[in-house]
Motif scaffolding. Structure first.
Motif, PDB file in Angstrom:
ATOM      1  N   TRP A  40       0.822  -1.209   0.000  1.00 15.90           N
ATOM      2  CA  TRP A  40       0.000   0.000   0.000  1.00 15.90           C
ATOM      3  C   TRP A  40       0.857   1.261   0.000  1.00 15.90           C
ATOM      4  O   TRP A  40       0.489   2.277  -0.577  1.00 15.90           O
ATOM      5  CB  TRP A  40      -0.951  -0.009   1.192  1.00 15.90           C
ATOM      6  CG  TRP A  40      -1.808   1.208   1.271  1.00 15.90           C
ATOM      7  CD1 TRP A  40      -1.835   2.143   2.258  1.00 15.90           C
ATOM      8  CD2 TRP A  40      -2.784   1.649   0.302  1.00 15.90           C
ATOM      9  NE1 TRP A  40      -2.749   3.135   1.984  1.00 15.90           N
ATOM     10  CE2 TRP A  40      -3.346   2.855   0.786  1.00 15.90           C
ATOM     11  CE3 TRP A  40      -3.217   1.141  -0.918  1.00 15.90           C
ATOM     12  CZ2 TRP A  40      -4.327   3.547   0.078  1.00 15.90           C
ATOM     13  CZ3 TRP A  40      -4.204   1.839  -1.621  1.00 15.90           C
ATOM     14  CH2 TRP A  40      -4.741   3.018  -1.129  1.00 15.90           C
ATOM     15  N   ALA A  41       2.034   1.206   0.619  1.00 18.45           N
ATOM     16  CA  ALA A  41       2.921   2.376   0.659  1.00 18.45           C
ATOM     17  C   ALA A  41       3.296   2.834  -0.747  1.00 18.45           C
ATOM     18  O   ALA A  41       3.446   4.035  -0.998  1.00 18.45           O
ATOM     19  CB  ALA A  41       4.177   2.059   1.466  1.00 18.45           C
ATOM     20  N   THR A  42       3.433   1.885  -1.671  1.00 19.57           N
ATOM     21  CA  THR A  42       3.753   2.273  -3.054  1.00 19.57           C
ATOM     22  C   THR A  42       2.579   3.014  -3.689  1.00 19.57           C
ATOM     23  O   THR A  42       2.776   3.936  -4.480  1.00 19.57           O
ATOM     24  CB  THR A  42       4.111   1.044  -3.909  1.00 19.57           C
ATOM     25  OG1 THR A  42       2.965   0.197  -4.066  1.00 19.57           O
ATOM     26  CG2 THR A  42       5.228   0.241  -3.268  1.00 19.57           C
ATOM     27  N   MET A  43       1.362   2.620  -3.327  1.00 23.24           N
ATOM     28  CA  MET A  43       0.181   3.301  -3.839  1.00 23.24           C
ATOM     29  C   MET A  43       0.027   4.679  -3.205  1.00 23.24           C
ATOM     30  O   MET A  43      -0.351   5.647  -3.874  1.00 23.24           O
ATOM     31  CB  MET A  43      -1.072   2.456  -3.583  1.00 23.24           C
ATOM     32  CG  MET A  43      -1.122   1.147  -4.346  1.00 23.24           C
ATOM     33  SD  MET A  43      -1.073   1.380  -6.157  1.00 23.24           S
ATOM     34  CE  MET A  43      -2.584   2.321  -6.412  1.00 23.24           C
ATOM     35  N   VAL A  44       0.311   4.769  -1.916  1.00 29.73           N
ATOM     36  CA  VAL A  44       0.240   6.060  -1.226  1.00 29.73           C
ATOM     37  C   VAL A  44       1.150   7.071  -1.905  1.00 29.73           C
ATOM     38  O   VAL A  44       0.774   8.223  -2.129  1.00 29.73           O
ATOM     39  CB  VAL A  44       0.622   5.899   0.264  1.00 29.73           C
ATOM     40  CG1 VAL A  44       0.829   7.261   0.932  1.00 29.73           C
ATOM     41  CG2 VAL A  44      -0.455   5.120   1.010  1.00 29.73           C
ATOM     42  N   GLU A  45       2.357   6.619  -2.260  1.00 35.67           N
ATOM     43  CA  GLU A  45       3.310   7.511  -2.924  1.00 35.67           C
ATOM     44  C   GLU A  45       2.824   7.888  -4.316  1.00 35.67           C
ATOM     45  O   GLU A  45       2.855   9.069  -4.702  1.00 35.67           O
ATOM     46  CB  GLU A  45       4.675   6.833  -3.003  1.00 35.67           C
ATOM     47  CG  GLU A  45       5.744   7.706  -3.657  1.00 35.67           C
ATOM     48  CD  GLU A  45       7.116   7.054  -3.652  1.00 35.67           C
ATOM     49  OE1 GLU A  45       8.051   7.677  -4.205  1.00 35.67           O
ATOM     50  OE2 GLU A  45       7.253   5.944  -3.120  1.00 35.67           O
TER      51      GLU A  45
END
Length: 249
Positions: free
Chosen positions: A136-141
């Motif tokens: 999810w962190a990649t999507m947040v970025e």
């Protein structure tokens, strides 16, 4: 049951968001406990966490699903009848009754769960069911969910941004997963997932999806709004799907 400390901790983490008020008794947000059944899909987990579906996520029949999507999201009750029919046709139910299913039943890889999820890791890596903070962190970025400037539109995610973030996530999965499933299911399912969350969280007055709503929906599996006034249908999802696919990525 998870303790009050756990619930309070999650609540404090989300305190930066504009929490909606749910005046209807029985639809308060309560995250899943260790014995509760949950799916890889945030959207139906949200319904269980708010008691629109059974809070334990078990023995769900079609009328219950229809009532839930209408009451919480203001989708036409029959919007997801095809999904229920797929669960039956694929014989995914583990309840012992073909007319009901548990939320975890849709986790079976290659049926309704597919590689390249926006918030879950691929089945190849061991757990495709539960929220994965690193994925999810990649999507947040890519969605710039934590970046808000003086520009009012910086609080929102557009179709173009969402479509490009989705494509980048799929590219990541294809590189990392030697068994990546590029079947028709994935080809339709990946942009379909993006179209579905955009349609569900869409702010018609702006023509985009609020970043705070997206974060609450995915990270906490919590309703970020009260019931929308305008009913949505499969046609709305289909129109959004076409727009997502039309973006050059």
């Amino acid at each position: 049951m998870r303790g009050l400390f756990f619930i309070s901790t999650l609540g404090s983490l989300a305190s930066g968001f504009a929490m909606p008020n749910f005046p209807v008794k029985g639809h308060e947000w309560i995250p899943a406990g260790p014995q509760d059944s949950r799916s890889p899909c945030p959207g139906i987990n949200v319904l269980a966490n708010h008691g629109y579906l059974p809070r334990n996520g078990k023995n769900i029949d079609l009328p219950t699903l229809q009532n839930a999507v209408a009451a919480a999201y203001n989708y036409a009750p029959n919007t997801f009848d095809d999904v229920f029919a797929q669960v039956q046709a694929m014989q995914l139910s583990t309840t012992g009754n073909i007319s009901t299913f548990n939320l975890a039943d849709v986790t079976k890889h290659g049926y309704m769960e597919f590689d390249g999820s926006l918030s879950r890791n691929d089945f190849y890596f061991g757990d495709a069911q539960h929220f994965d903070p690193k994925i999810w962190a990649t999507m947040v970025e890519r969605l710039a969910l934590n970046k808000v400037t003086k520009d009012p539109m910086s609080k929102y995610v557009t179709i173009e941004t969402a479509a490009k973030a989705r494509a980048a996530r799929v590219a990541d999965a294809m590189k990392a997963n030697p068994t990546f499933n590029a079947s028709a299911l994935e080809v339709q399912g990946s942009p379909g997932t993006t179209a579905l969350y955009l349609t569900t969280l869409w702010d018609d007055s702006v023509g985009a999806a609020p970043k705070e709503w997206i974060k609450m929906f995915f990270e906490f599996e919590r309703l970020p709004f009260t019931k929308p006034k305008t009913q949505k249908t499969n046609t709305d999802i289909g129109n959004m799907f076409a727009k997502v696919q039309a973006v050059q990525v």
